[in-house]
Design a protein around this motif. Structure first.
Motif, PDB file in Angstrom:
ATOM      1  N   LYS A 158      33.153  69.809  34.348  1.00  0.00           N
ATOM      2  CA  LYS A 158      33.200  70.036  32.907  1.00  0.00           C
ATOM      3  C   LYS A 158      34.630  70.172  32.422  1.00  0.00           C
ATOM      4  O   LYS A 158      35.009  69.613  31.392  1.00  0.00           O
ATOM      5  CB  LYS A 158      32.395  71.303  32.573  1.00  0.00           C
ATOM      6  CG  LYS A 158      32.312  71.598  31.088  1.00  0.00           C
ATOM      7  CD  LYS A 158      31.458  72.836  30.824  1.00  0.00           C
ATOM      8  CE  LYS A 158      31.372  73.138  29.337  1.00  0.00           C
ATOM      9  NZ  LYS A 158      30.542  74.348  29.070  1.00  0.00           N
ATOM     10  N   GLN A 159      35.448  70.913  33.185  1.00  0.00           N
ATOM     11  CA  GLN A 159      36.853  71.100  32.814  1.00  0.00           C
ATOM     12  C   GLN A 159      37.594  69.776  32.815  1.00  0.00           C
ATOM     13  O   GLN A 159      38.431  69.506  31.937  1.00  0.00           O
ATOM     14  CB  GLN A 159      37.511  72.082  33.782  1.00  0.00           C
ATOM     15  CG  GLN A 159      38.993  72.324  33.518  1.00  0.00           C
ATOM     16  CD  GLN A 159      39.625  73.222  34.571  1.00  0.00           C
ATOM     17  OE1 GLN A 159      38.922  73.818  35.377  1.00  0.00           O
ATOM     18  NE2 GLN A 159      40.943  73.279  34.592  1.00  0.00           N
ATOM     19  N   ALA A 160      37.279  68.922  33.806  1.00  0.00           N
ATOM     20  CA  ALA A 160      37.962  67.629  33.918  1.00  0.00           C
ATOM     21  C   ALA A 160      37.359  66.573  32.995  1.00  0.00           C
ATOM     22  O   ALA A 160      37.881  65.448  32.931  1.00  0.00           O
ATOM     23  CB  ALA A 160      37.908  67.143  35.357  1.00  0.00           C
ATOM     24  N   GLN A 161      36.248  66.933  32.305  1.00  0.00           N
ATOM     25  CA  GLN A 161      35.551  65.993  31.427  1.00  0.00           C
ATOM     26  C   GLN A 161      35.205  64.705  32.162  1.00  0.00           C
ATOM     27  O   GLN A 161      35.376  63.594  31.656  1.00  0.00           O
ATOM     28  CB  GLN A 161      36.389  65.701  30.178  1.00  0.00           C
ATOM     29  CG  GLN A 161      36.668  66.932  29.327  1.00  0.00           C
ATOM     30  CD  GLN A 161      37.472  66.626  28.076  1.00  0.00           C
ATOM     31  OE1 GLN A 161      38.127  65.587  27.992  1.00  0.00           O
ATOM     32  NE2 GLN A 161      37.434  67.514  27.102  1.00  0.00           N
ATOM     33  N   PHE A 162      34.700  64.881  33.379  1.00  0.00           N
ATOM     34  CA  PHE A 162      34.393  63.738  34.240  1.00  0.00           C
ATOM     35  C   PHE A 162      33.023  63.178  33.865  1.00  0.00           C
ATOM     36  O   PHE A 162      32.018  63.887  33.867  1.00  0.00           O
ATOM     37  CB  PHE A 162      34.396  64.180  35.705  1.00  0.00           C
ATOM     38  CG  PHE A 162      34.234  63.044  36.681  1.00  0.00           C
ATOM     39  CD1 PHE A 162      35.323  62.263  37.030  1.00  0.00           C
ATOM     40  CD2 PHE A 162      32.994  62.755  37.236  1.00  0.00           C
ATOM     41  CE1 PHE A 162      35.185  61.216  37.933  1.00  0.00           C
ATOM     42  CE2 PHE A 162      32.847  61.708  38.129  1.00  0.00           C
ATOM     43  CZ  PHE A 162      33.944  60.934  38.482  1.00  0.00           C
ATOM     44  N   THR A 163      32.977  61.876  33.565  1.00  0.00           N
ATOM     45  CA  THR A 163      31.716  61.244  33.156  1.00  0.00           C
ATOM     46  C   THR A 163      31.391  60.003  33.978  1.00  0.00           C
ATOM     47  O   THR A 163      30.354  59.378  33.754  1.00  0.00           O
ATOM     48  CB  THR A 163      31.780  60.852  31.671  1.00  0.00           C
ATOM     49  OG1 THR A 163      32.888  59.967  31.455  1.00  0.00           O
ATOM     50  CG2 THR A 163      31.924  62.088  30.786  1.00  0.00           C
ATOM     51  N   GLU A 164      32.256  59.629  34.905  1.00  0.00           N
ATOM     52  CA  GLU A 164      32.008  58.423  35.695  1.00  0.00           C
ATOM     53  C   GLU A 164      30.785  58.617  36.600  1.00  0.00           C
ATOM     54  O   GLU A 164      30.493  59.729  37.047  1.00  0.00           O
ATOM     55  CB  GLU A 164      33.227  58.093  36.558  1.00  0.00           C
ATOM     56  CG  GLU A 164      34.472  57.750  35.758  1.00  0.00           C
ATOM     57  CD  GLU A 164      34.335  56.450  35.004  1.00  0.00           C
ATOM     58  OE1 GLU A 164      33.581  55.573  35.475  1.00  0.00           O
ATOM     59  OE2 GLU A 164      34.964  56.309  33.941  1.00  0.00           O
ATOM     60  N   GLN A 165      30.085  57.518  36.885  1.00  0.00           N
ATOM     61  CA  GLN A 165      28.914  57.594  37.751  1.00  0.00           C
ATOM     62  C   GLN A 165      29.122  56.901  39.090  1.00  0.00           C
ATOM     63  O   GLN A 165      28.285  57.004  39.983  1.00  0.00           O
ATOM     64  CB  GLN A 165      27.702  56.955  37.041  1.00  0.00           C
ATOM     65  CG  GLN A 165      27.286  57.700  35.777  1.00  0.00           C
ATOM     66  CD  GLN A 165      26.932  59.154  36.047  1.00  0.00           C
ATOM     67  OE1 GLN A 165      26.252  59.465  37.018  1.00  0.00           O
ATOM     68  NE2 GLN A 165      27.415  60.050  35.188  1.00  0.00           N
TER      69      GLN A 165
END
Length: 712
Positions: A616-623
Motif C-alpha cells: 500500500k505504501q509503495a502503491q504497487f498495482t502490478e500483477q
C-alpha cells in the motif's frame, strides 16, 4: 443523611394486558428502571421483574436512599485576568464569585499544566430517591415497546391498558407521586375472583408471599410457568399420555392466568380421523389447550389439558364447559377438511395419472388446482398474483435444480402446486397449516411423494433454529420461494427498515443461507438472484436491486456467524475474498478457525499485515510475477521456491481450504528470513519493483482462502 439501603417495589395494576407481549413488557420495564437508576448514579442490587395478566412489577434490592455527595470544582477566569495591577479582583473575578454565591476572597486557585484559574470548590449533596424515582419511572413507562397506546376515562395519560392502582414503596415508606394518572400507595390487589379486595403491604418483602398466600396470585412469571409445565406434564402422565407443550403457547397461557389450575378433558374419538396438525392447531391456536399424545405411538389421543385461572369448587363443571367448547371447534375443522377433500376427489377421479416427466398442457389442471384460482388472488399489488409468483418460482426452482443435479421435473411440478393450498378452506381457517395441508391434499391427489413433501418443506425453516427441508425437491422449492420474495420486495422498495420487517425478509434471508450452508449445497447466490430478477416484468426493475439483496444476505450471514460464536475478524477475513457461494463461504470460515490453531498462525498473520502495508505504501498495482534473474539474495530466492511449492500444494488441495491454509505454515521461516535480511524498498528501482512483485505474489497465496491480514 442515613445511608441505609432498602428494597424498592414498583407495581402498576391494570386491566388484562396483551398476553403475547406481557413478559417482553415486564422485562423492558425492569431494564429501563435499571438504566435510569444507573444514570442517576443510585447504587442498587438485583433488579427483578414480575408480571401477571393484571400487573407489571419491578423489585430493586438494596437501593441507596440518595445519590452520593460530590465534590465539585467550578473553574472561573484565568488568574492573569482575575486581578488588576494593584491585586484587586477584576469584574471577571467578582462576577464569577457572585455566580457561585461567595465573595472573591473565598475563591481558590486551580493550577494545571495549561495555566492557573480561579476556582470554587463545593460539596453537592446527592438527591434523594423520593425526588428521583418518579422521573425514572415515568421515563421507563414512556419508553416501553407498546405498539398502540390507549386512553381511558377523561385522562390525558396513555398506556397499553387502563391503570387502576400503583404501588411505590421504598422500604416501609410510600414514595408520593402520580404515575399514569394514579396516586401511588401501598395497596395491591389479589385475584379478581378469589381475593378482589385490596392487600396493604408493609414493605416490599411481603409482595410475593402475601399475593400468593392471601391474594391467590403467583406474581413470578417464571415460577408460574414452571408450575403450569409441571401440572400439565403430571396430569397427562396420570392418564397414560404425554403432553405436547409448545413453548410459545406455554408463555401465552402463563400470561393469561394468575392462579393456574390444570384441568383435563376429552373429545369424541371420531375427530382423530382429521390430520393431527389440524387438531393441534385447533386446540393450541383457538383454545389454548395442550394436546396429549400416546407415548408409545406418537399419535394424538382424544384428550387435552387446559389451564384454568380459578380453583373451582366444581372442577367437573370446568371440564365439561371446556369439552362443550372444543366440540364445535373440531366440528368446524372436520367440515373444512371434508369440503376440501370432496373438491379434490371430484376432479381426481377424472384426472390423468401424474407424469412429471411430461409438462402438462395449460388446460390440464391438477386436482389440487381446483381448490381455487391462483390467478385471481393478489400476492402483492406491484408483484402480481399467486399465479405470477408460482411461474417465477417454477423458473427459479428448475434453475436451482439443474445447478445442483436435482430432478427439475419434480421441482417444476411442486412449484406449480406450491400455493394451491392457500385457497383451501382448511388454510383459510388455520393459516399456520399452509404447506402442511398442501402435503395432505397432494398425497390424496396421487402426486409423487417427493412433490407432496416439498409442498410442506417450502416454508422451512419456519423460524430461527427450526428444522430444514430434508428432500432435494423441498430444498430447491424453499430456496426459490424465498429468493423470489426477497428480490421482488426489494425491487418495489419495501425492504426491512430498522425494527420493521413486515414481509419477514430477515427470516427468509437467514433461511436461505441455512439451507445452502447446513445442507451443503454448492449454489452461487449471486447467480440465483440474477435469475430470480430476470423472471419479473421489466417495469418492476428487479435487476437493479440484485446487488442490494446480495449485500442484505451478507449482513444476515454475518449475524448467522456471530450467533454461532464465530469472531467478527474471521468473517471479515473470508468476506474480503467475496465468495458468492454460502457453502463455500462456510468451508473457508471453518478453515480459518483451524488455521488460527496452528503455532505458525500468529507470525503469518503479522507478516501478511506487513506485506499489505508495504504494498500500500509503495502503491504497487502490478500483477506480473517476479523476475527470477533479479532474485539476487539467497533468502529471496529461497522464499520464491517455497512459494512455488506452496502454490502447487494449494492447487492440488482444490476446495480443501484447511489444506490450503496449512500449506502456508511452511512459509513462515522463509518469510521471517526474508524480512530479516532483505531491504524491500531499496534504492535500486529494478530490485525494489521485483521484490514488491515477490511480496504481491506471496499476498495472493494468502488470499486464496481468506485475507488473514484481517485476523487478530
Amino acid at each position: 443523611m442515613t445511608t441505609l439501603k432498602k428494597d424498592l417495589l414498583f407495581e402498576t395494576g391494570t386491566e388484562e394486558l396483551p398476553p403475547k407481549s406481557l413478559a417482553r413488557l415486564a422485562a423492558a420495564l425492569a431494564d429501563a428502571i435499571r438504566q435510569g437508576l444507573s444514570e442517576q448514579e443510585l447504587e442498587h442490587g438485583e433488579c427483578t421483574w414480575y408480571a401477571t395478566p393484571r400487573r407489571l412489577a419491578v423489585m430493586v434490592r438494596d437501593l441507596a436512599p440518595a445519590q452520593a455527595d460530590k465534590h465539585v470544582t467550578r473553574r472561573g477566569p484565568a488568574v492573569t485576568a482575575a486581578y488588576d495591577e494593584d491585586g484587586n479582583p477584576t469584574k471577571a473575578a467578582q462576577g464569577f464569585a457572585r455566580s457561585c454565591g461567595v465573595t472573591a476572597p473565598e475563591l481558590t486557585r486551580l493550577d494545571t499544566d495549561k495555566g492557573s484559574w480561579l476556582a470554587y470548590r463545593s460539596l453537592v449533596q446527592g438527591a434523594g430517591v423520593a425526588d428521583l424515582l418518579p422521573g425514572i419511572i415515568t421515563k421507563a413507562l414512556a419508553g416501553l415497546p407498546i405498539a398502540r397506546r390507549m386512553r381511558w376515562g377523561d385522562h390525558e395519560v396513555e398506556f397499553v391498558r387502563p391503570v387502576h392502582w400503583v404501588v411505590l414503596l421504598f422500604g416501609e415508606d410510600i414514595i408520593p407521586a402520580t404515575v399514569l394518572g394514579v396516586a401511588t400507595g401501598r395497596e395491591t390487589r389479589g385475584h379478581r375472583f378469589h381475593h378482589p379486595q385490596a392487600l396493604s403491604l408493609d414493605n416490599p418483602g411481603q409482595y410475593l408471599t402475601r399475593l400468593r398466600d392471601e391474594g391467590r396470585v403467583v406474581a413470578d412469571f417464571n415460577q408460574r410457568k414452571h408450575q403450569i409445565r409441571q401440572a400439565v406434564t403430571d396430569i397427562a402422565r396420570t392418564g397414560g399420555g404425554c403432553a405436547l407443550i409448545d413453548e410459545n403457547l406455554l408463555d401465552e397461557v402463563t400470561a393469561l392466568v394468575e392462579w393456574p389450575v390444570a384441568v383435563s378433558g376429552s373429545f369424541d374419538a371420531e375427530f382423530l380421523n382429521l390430520p393431527q396438525e389440524a387438531l393441534i392447531a385447533s386446540m393450541q391456536s383457538h383454545q389454548k389447550y395442550f394436546p396429549v399424545q400416546d407415548p408409545a405411538t406418537g399419535e394424538l389421543t382424544a384428550s387435552f389439558i387446559t389451564i384454568a385461572n380459578i380453583d373451582s369448587a366444581d372442577p367437573d363443571a370446568v371440564r365439561r364447559g371446556n369439552e362443550r367448547v372444543i366440540r364445535p371447534r373440531l366440528s368446524d375443522a372436520a367440515f373444512f377438511w371434508e369440503r376440501d377433500r370432496a373438491r379434490l376427489q371430484i376432479h381426481a377421479t377424472s384426472a390423468a395419472p401424474v407424469n412429471v416427466s411430461q409438462p402438462p398442457a395449460p388446460s390440464d389442471k391438477a386436482p389440487l388446482e381446483y381448490l381455487g384460482e391462483t390467478d385471481k388472488v393478489i400476492f402483492q399489488q406491484q408483484l402480481g398474483t399467486l399465479a405470477d409468483k408460482t411461474a417465477r418460482i417454477a423458473s427459479l426452482g428448475e434453475y436451482i435444480a439443474r445447478q445442483l443435479g436435482f430432478a427439475p421435473d419434480l421441482v417444476a411440478r411442486a412449484s406449480r402446486l406450491a400455493k394451491c393450498d392457500l385457497l383451501s378452506a382448511m388454510v383459510g381457517e388455520f393459516p399456520e397449516l399452509q404447506g402442511t395441508m398442501g402435503r395432505y391434499y397432494a398425497e390424496a391427489s396421487g402426486e409423487p411423494p417427493a412433490v407432496a413433501l416439498a409442498l410442506q418443506e417450502q416454508y422451512m425453516p419456519r423460524y430461527a433454529g427450526a428444522a430444514l427441508p430434508q428432500t432435494d425437491t423441498g430444498r430447491a422449492l424453499a430456496l426459490a420461494d424465498k429468493l423470489d420474495t426477497l428480490t421482488g420486495i426489494f425491487a418495489i422498495g419495501k425492504g426491512p427498515t430498522g425494527a420493521k420487517d413486515p414481509f419477514g425478509l430477515r427470516r427468509a434471508g437467514l433461511g436461505c443461507l441455512r439451507i445452502m450452508i447446513e445442507c451443503e449445497l454448492p449454489l452461487d447466490l449471486e447467480r440465483c438472484l440474477t435469475h430470480a430478477a430476470s423472471a419479473f416484468p421489466a417495469a418492476v426493475k428487479a435487476t437493479a436491486v440484485t446487488a442490494d439483496v446480495f449485500d442484505f444476505m451478507q449482513d444476515r450471514l454475518r449475524r448467522y456467524y456471530l450467533d454461532n460464536g464465530v469472531a467478527p475478524g474471521v468473517f471479515d477475513a473470508v468476506q474480503a475474498c467475496r465468495p458468492t457461494q454460502p457453502h463455500d463461504f462456510n468451508l473457508r470460515v471453518l478453515a480459518v478457525g483451524e488455521f488460527l490453531r496452528l503455532p505458525e498462525a500468529a507470525d503469518l498473520v503479522s507478516a501478511n499485515k506487513r506485506i499489505r502495508n508495504i504494498l500500500k505504501q509503495a502503491q504497487f498495482t502490478e500483477q506480473a510475477g517476479p523476475d527470477t534473474a533479479l532474485l539476487v539474495e539467497q533468502t529471496e530466492l529461497a522464499l520464491y521456491e517455497k512459494m512455488r511449492a506452496c502454490q502447487t500444494q494449494q492447487q492440488s488441495a482444490g476446495h480443501d481450504y484447511i489444506a490450503r491454509l496449512t500449506a502456508l505454515a511452511g512459509l513462515r521461516d522463509a518469510v521471517d528470513a526474508f524480512f530479516d535480511k532483505v531491504m524491500v524498498l531499496g534504492e535500486d528501482a529494478a530490485l525494489r519493483a521485483n521484490r514488491l512483485a515477490l511480496l504481491n505474489g506471496l499476498r495472493q497465496l494468502f488470499l486464496t482462502t481468506a485475507d488473514i491480514s484481517r485476523l487478530q
